[in-house]
Enzyme design. Structure first.
Site, PDB file in Angstrom:
ATOM      1  CB  CYS A  20      30.693  78.969  82.491  1.00  0.00           C
ATOM      2  SG  CYS A  20      30.141  77.896  81.131  1.00  0.00           S
ATOM      3  CG  HIS A  57      32.952  75.719  85.399  1.00  0.00           C
ATOM      4  ND1 HIS A  57      34.214  76.241  85.569  1.00  0.00           N
ATOM      5  CD2 HIS A  57      32.412  76.403  84.349  1.00  0.00           C
ATOM      6  CE1 HIS A  57      34.439  77.178  84.670  1.00  0.00           C
ATOM      7  NE2 HIS A  57      33.352  77.321  83.925  1.00  0.00           N
TER       8      HIS A  57
END
Length: 223
Positions: free
Chosen positions: A189, A173
């Site tokens: 992440c 992301h």
């Protein structure tokens, strides 16, 4: 600390044969940059990174998007993530790849394995998981989801990583902290600056294979 840091990466020992079967936890290796004034390598800490970004308005050159030679048997469109060196490669034809700088999981939050892009979202909603709320009560206010936008921790784009048909909870992301590229700072992440994640998003299909390398499986430059 020097006003101008000549960025370079410390090359870690590598393994060329990459055999990944299922998920495995990985321990991150700290990246270093070269302080040209003091002529020494220094750890690329959040403080150093924030200072560098404040002075230059961007991450060190090594972490900026670029096409590199990249020899692999993986098909074009595959994503290979070298968390030790904070690089994400998108495989191109003719032994080339686009290399992007990334931020990865801090100590205890590293991982490795083979997953796929299960779905994609522009300006995604961020919903902190229960474990994050327990660690950081401040995040509880977004338990029902923080709307997408420039202040959202997921940034401009998100690619949700699936193991089979199951959401792995990990994502590639964007970020509202672009200075954090090159650091071990996330909860597992993969972070990219918003320009880079938007570029990657436009090139990657749902179903694309994503390989997250184990510790010690980092790639030599140009391999």
């Amino acid at each position: 600390m020097a006003a101008c840091l000549r960025a370079a990466l410390k090359w870690a020992p590598v393994a060329l044969a990459l055999t990944l079967a299922g998920a495995a936890f990985a321990q991150n290796i700290a990246t270093q940059i070269y302080d040209a004034t003091n002529r020494k390598w220094v750890d690329y800490t959040p403080q150093v990174a924030a200072r560098y970004y404040r002075i230059h308005g961007q991450a060190p050159e090594e972490f900026q998007r670029q096409v590199v030679q990249f020899r692999t048997a993986e098909k074009p469109g595959t994503i290979i993530i070298d968390g030790d060196r904070h690089f994400l490669y998108l495989v191109l034809p003719d032994f080339q790849a686009i290399r992007y700088g990334i931020g990865v999981g801090r100590e205890g939050f590293g991982w490795a394995g083979i997953v796929k892009v299960g779905r994609k979202q522009e300006w995604p909603t961020w919903t902190p998981p229960k474990e994050m709320i327990e660690r950081d009560p401040e995040s509880a206010k977004w338990a029902n989801g923080m709307p997408g936008g420039p202040d959202n921790p997921l940034g401009a784009r998100a690619m949700y990583l699936y193991e089979g048909n199951r959401d792995s909870i990990y994502r590639i992301h964007g970020t509202n902290q672009p200075w954090s590229i090159g650091l071990n700072i996330s909860s597992g992440c993969i972070r990219m600056n918003n320009d880079d994640v938007t570029d990657l998003y436009s090139r990657v299909e749902v179903g694309a294979k994503v390989i997250v390398l184990m510790q010690g499986a980092a790639l030599y430059k140009g391999v």
